[in-house]
Design an enzyme around this catalytic site. Structure first.
Site, PDB file in Angstrom:
ATOM      1  N   CYS A   2       0.620  -1.033   0.083  1.00 17.01           N
ATOM      2  CA  CYS A   2       0.037   0.007   0.017  1.00 17.01           C
ATOM      3  C   CYS A   2       0.754   1.302   0.065  1.00 17.01           C
ATOM      4  CB  CYS A   2      -0.861   0.222   1.324  1.00 17.01           C
ATOM      5  SG  CYS A   2      -1.726  -1.329   1.309  1.00 17.01           S
ATOM      6  N   ARG A  27       5.021   0.494  -6.457  1.00 17.71           N
ATOM      7  CA  ARG A  27       5.017  -0.330  -5.256  1.00 17.71           C
ATOM      8  C   ARG A  27       3.899  -1.501  -5.756  1.00 17.71           C
ATOM      9  NH1 ARG A  27       6.127   2.106  -0.294  1.00 17.71           N
ATOM     10  NH2 ARG A  27       4.691   0.633   0.897  1.00 17.71           N
ATOM     11  N   TRP A  74      -2.777  -2.707  -1.729  1.00 16.44           N
ATOM     12  CA  TRP A  74      -2.478  -3.946  -2.136  1.00 16.44           C
ATOM     13  C   TRP A  74      -3.074  -4.857  -1.330  1.00 16.44           C
ATOM     14  CZ3 TRP A  74       0.851  -8.172  -0.525  1.00 16.44           C
ATOM     15  CH2 TRP A  74       1.618  -8.706  -1.820  1.00 16.44           C
ATOM     16  N   ASN A 100      -1.436   1.100   6.016  1.00 12.43           N
ATOM     17  CA  ASN A 100      -0.660  -0.118   5.315  1.00 12.43           C
ATOM     18  C   ASN A 100      -0.305  -0.990   6.539  1.00 12.43           C
ATOM     19  OD1 ASN A 100       1.239  -1.556   3.814  1.00 12.43           O
ATOM     20  ND2 ASN A 100       2.719   0.043   3.956  1.00 12.43           N
ATOM     21  N   GLY A 101      -0.183  -2.231   6.410  1.00 13.29           N
ATOM     22  CA  GLY A 101       0.248  -3.143   7.473  1.00 13.29           C
ATOM     23  C   GLY A 101      -1.008  -4.067   7.707  1.00 13.29           C
ATOM     24  N   GLU A 461      32.920  -5.898  -4.841  1.00 10.41           N
ATOM     25  CA  GLU A 461      31.578  -5.327  -5.282  1.00 10.41           C
ATOM     26  C   GLU A 461      32.477  -4.086  -6.137  1.00 10.41           C
ATOM     27  OE1 GLU A 461      28.968  -5.207  -6.607  1.00 10.41           O
ATOM     28  OE2 GLU A 461      28.310  -3.501  -6.790  1.00 10.41           O
ATOM     29  N   LYS A 465      32.018  -3.718 -10.138  1.00  9.61           N
ATOM     30  CA  LYS A 465      31.670  -2.540 -10.797  1.00  9.61           C
ATOM     31  C   LYS A 465      32.470  -2.003 -12.053  1.00  9.61           C
ATOM     32  CE  LYS A 465      28.277  -2.254 -10.001  1.00  9.61           C
ATOM     33  NZ  LYS A 465      27.631  -2.991  -9.404  1.00  9.61           N
ATOM     34  N   GLU A 468      32.664  -4.576 -15.015  1.00  9.00           N
ATOM     35  CA  GLU A 468      31.158  -4.507 -15.966  1.00  9.00           C
ATOM     36  C   GLU A 468      30.970  -3.384 -16.569  1.00  9.00           C
ATOM     37  OE1 GLU A 468      27.596  -6.210 -12.878  1.00  9.00           O
ATOM     38  OE2 GLU A 468      28.460  -4.195 -12.249  1.00  9.00           O
ATOM     39  N   HIS A 484      49.992 -14.323  -0.961  1.00 16.49           N
ATOM     40  CA  HIS A 484      50.021 -15.740  -1.487  1.00 16.49           C
ATOM     41  C   HIS A 484      49.847 -15.835  -2.855  1.00 16.49           C
ATOM     42  CE1 HIS A 484      49.844 -16.590   2.858  1.00 16.49           C
ATOM     43  NE2 HIS A 484      48.826 -15.608   3.125  1.00 16.49           N
ATOM     44  N   LYS A 581      19.946  -6.783 -16.875  1.00 22.22           N
ATOM     45  CA  LYS A 581      19.582  -6.363 -15.451  1.00 22.22           C
ATOM     46  C   LYS A 581      18.913  -7.502 -14.785  1.00 22.22           C
ATOM     47  CE  LYS A 581      18.711  -3.104 -12.742  1.00 22.22           C
ATOM     48  NZ  LYS A 581      19.780  -2.684 -12.112  1.00 22.22           N
TER      49      LYS A 581
HETATM   50  C1  G6P Z   1      22.904  -9.482 -13.380  1.00 20.75           C
HETATM   51  C2  G6P Z   1      22.914  -8.201 -13.166  1.00 20.75           C
HETATM   52  C3  G6P Z   1      23.899  -7.757 -11.692  1.00 20.75           C
HETATM   53  C4  G6P Z   1      23.010  -8.483 -10.520  1.00 20.75           C
HETATM   54  C5  G6P Z   1      23.183  -9.856 -10.683  1.00 20.75           C
HETATM   55  C6  G6P Z   1      22.247 -10.309  -9.610  1.00 20.75           C
HETATM   56  O1  G6P Z   1      23.952 -10.127 -13.384  1.00 20.75           O
HETATM   57  O2  G6P Z   1      23.807  -7.537 -14.197  1.00 20.75           O
HETATM   58  O3  G6P Z   1      24.028  -6.352 -11.567  1.00 20.75           O
HETATM   59  O4  G6P Z   1      23.924  -8.262  -9.494  1.00 20.75           O
HETATM   60  O5  G6P Z   1      22.424 -10.065 -12.105  1.00 20.75           O
HETATM   61  O6  G6P Z   1      20.949  -9.928  -9.800  1.00 20.75           O
HETATM   62  P1  G6P Z   1      19.765  -9.943  -8.730  1.00 20.75           P
HETATM   63  O7  G6P Z   1      18.659  -9.444  -9.370  1.00 20.75           O
HETATM   64  O8  G6P Z   1      19.744 -11.450  -8.335  1.00 20.75           O
HETATM   65  O9  G6P Z   1      20.283  -9.023  -7.667  1.00 20.75           O
END
Ligand code: G6P
Length: 586
Positions: A2, A27, A74, A100-101, A461, A465, A468, A484, A581
């Site tokens: 909601c 949402r 919702w 909401n809840g 990460e 980035k 990618e 190592h 994505k």
């Molecule tokens: C794809 C995207 C990444 C994402 C991964 C996991 O490879 O390009 O950016 O980290 O999927 O996606 P998720 O939707 O499960 O977080």
């Protein structure tokens, strides 16, 4: 889920509510409605369906007055239909409520109210609140005490907005459901379930605590804490404009999504994590599964749970079948899209073996959320850039909130709630330096990222980035691992980017940095400590944050570095080659 919005001021409330509701459509909802008062009388318009269709059918703008509540529903209690849509009235049609809840003791309260002669016109748990307030008002109490006594009877979760005919104020309350107050520029106040709902009107917010009740009139807000005493809550200024899914003058969505993290972080932090706490507090062998960026969030969660002496294993979705023990009782699945096939396979296996599944995702109605026993939504709005930026920090926000709620760490929670404002300040101050650094770094071809402890997932990460979107070679190591093997690669000014906050691990990090320098590497040091920064050929000044929050803060300049390097290289950060994505194949 909601969506809620409330308004009081000099404009026609219906206009504001309609716009605000349209901003929280992402949402997901099945019906919508609003209640508007001109200070004396109040009227409700509501129906099943999409906002624009309901508006086309009923014309919300015919509701005249400057005080109002809006809602997108919702369905939980009762099917989607006009009578179950919010707002709900009491018998006298003088109290209107949106919610909401879930009010868990609604059956007992309904029976009690029916005995007193109240007639209900919906199947919802929400309607109880309107009748309870009506009952309290009959006792001739001051209106705010009547509302408070009524709310004290409710068990469960709620974000509530309350409009009473004849009152030039609105009441609101929250317990384990998001609700924020917005301060308008002149003689107007707002509240909403989501910050984006109000960005067209204000960027000044007040985040309410769990259990708070508040009253807004056109001049300001009065807040009562869970103990019933008057309270003040810190303001949050978000320096951003409304359109969530537009580039907002930026060349690419990725930059827009990096820069809006102070806002999205605040949205994520207002999420209700109680379902997660319920599941995890009794778990004996929890596991965390995720892929890509989400897996690094999973590593952060594993670290936080281990710190609380809770056994928890973080697994890659695609590896879960090979590495799990079969004894896992709760599996936390982290996925921004909620559609990643490897993560879904892992939870299906876990469910077959009897585990309960807790999902952490951004997408309402995703497969993961539908298959999980409970879902925590990060609520950061649509992420259009293919690589994860604001969804990563949104996941971290939920993970921290969950961990601190589990352990009752008040200090940790306070620091966490301050983070959106600190993140804003940091992004503003660090951007020019990162941009300059990106010019230099875009001439290099191999990169190493190092850190220790909870900084290590952040290094992983950051390297992800960079590769990618720049297509350059980048690797991350726990700093102690360099010697190592990878140290053999450090020659000819290879950049080593060190995440090196002050604290217990700083001395060892400093030694690792020196080892790299001695082999001819070019060090870029991110630290809040000047002495450590001096070890670097280049340095970025970081704010001092608690050890736990290192990934949340240190990833931000590294997202920016990857972005600006991509721009220097003339590549497209929003749609990198070969990446999707949402990855729906194993
Ligand atoms: C794809 C995207 C990444 C994402 C991964 C996991 O490879 O390009 O950016 O980290 O999927 O996606 P998720 O939707 O499960 O977080």
């Amino acid at each position: 889920m909601c969506g809620i919005i409330g308004y009081i001021g000099h404009r026609q409330a219906a206009e504001v509510l309609l716009h605000g509701l349209s901003q929280v459509e992402y949402r997901g909802y099945d019906s919508a409605g609003m209640a508007v008062s001109n200070g004396k009388d109040l009227r409700i318009l509501k129906d099943q369906g999409k906002l624009r269709d309901i508006h086309a059918k009923h014309n919300f703008l015919q509701l005249e007055g400057g005080i109002g509540l809006g809602h997108t529903r919702w369905a939980t209690h009762g099917p989607p239909c006009e009578r179950n849509a919010h707002p709900h009235y009491d018998c006298s049609k003088r109290v209107a409520v949106v919610h909401n809840g879930i009010i868990e003791n609604h059956r007992a309260l309904k029976a009690e109210l029916e005995k007193k002669g109240h007639k209900f016109s919906s199947d919802t748990d929400t309607e109880i609140a309107a009748h309870l307030i009506e009952e309290e008002l009959k006792q001739k109490k001051p209106v705010d005490s009547a509302v408070r006594s009524a709310l004290s009877r409710l068990e469960g979760t709620y974000a509530l907005g309350i409009l009473i005919a004849g009152e030039n104020r609105l009441f609101l309350a929250r317990r384990h459901a998001p609700l924020i107050v917005g301060r308008g520029k002149s003689d107007e106040m707002f509240f909403a379930s989501d910050i984006p709902a109000l960005l067209g009107y204000t960027r000044d917010f007040i985040l309410l605590n769990e259990g708070d009740m508040a009253q807004i009139d056109s001049k300001g807000v009065k807040i009562w804490g869970a103990d019933g005493k008057e309270a003040s809550r810190p303001p949050l200024h978000v320096d951003w404009t409304p359109q969530m899914a537009q580039k907002m003058g930026h060349d690419f969505f990725m930059l827009k999504e990096i820069l809006e993290q102070p806002i999205t972080l605040a949205s994520a932090l207002s999420a209700d994590v109680s379902e997660g706490v319920k599941l995890l507090s009794g778990a004996k062998r929890p596991a965390i599964v995720a892929c890509g960026t989400s897996y690094y969030a999973a590593l952060v969660m594993q670290y936080l749970l281990h710190k609380q002496k809770r056994e928890a294993g973080a697994y890659l979705g695609s590896e879960y079948a090979s590495w799990h023990t079969g004894q896992e009782d709760v599996v936390v699945a982290i996925s921004q899209s909620g559609e990643t096939a490897d993560t879904l396979s892992a939870i299906r296996l876990a469910k077959k073996e009897g585990a309960a599944v807790l999902a952490i995702t951004n997408v309402v109605g995703s497969t993961l959320s539908r298959e999980a026993d409970a879902t925590l939504y990060i609520g950061v709005g649509p992420e259009v850039g293919v690589v994860a930026t604001k969804t990563f920090t949104g996941q971290l926000a939920i993970i921290y909130k969950l961990a601190y709620s589990l352990s009752g760490d008040k200090k940790g929670m306070d620091a966490l709630l301050q983070s959106p404002a600190m993140v804003q300040k940091m992004l503003d101050s660090i951007r020019p330096a990162v941009r300059e650094l990106a010019k230099l770094m875009s001439k290099r071809r191999n990169f190493f990222f190092i850190s220790r402890g909870i900084g290590w997932p952040c290094a992983l990460e950051a390297a992800l980035k960079l590769k990618e979107i720049t297509y350059l070679h980048a690797e991350a190591y726990a700093a102690g691992e360099l010697k190592h093997g990878p140290i053999s690669m450090l020659e000819d000014k290879v950049p080593v980017i060190a995440i090196a906050p002050s604290g217990a691990l700083a001395a060892k990090m400093e030694s690792n940095i020196r080892e790299c320098k001695a082999r001819g590497a070019s060090l870029v040091v991110l630290s809040d400590d000047e002495t450590i920064r001096k070890e670097g050929e280049h340095a970025l000044v970081m704010p001092k944050v608690s050890e736990d929050l290192v990934p949340l803060f240190y990833i931000l300049p590294l997202q920016l570095l990857a972005y600006y390097m991509t721009i220097e290289l003339g590549r497209d950060p929003d749609q990198p080659r070969n990446l999707a994505k949402s990855v729906t194949v194993e």
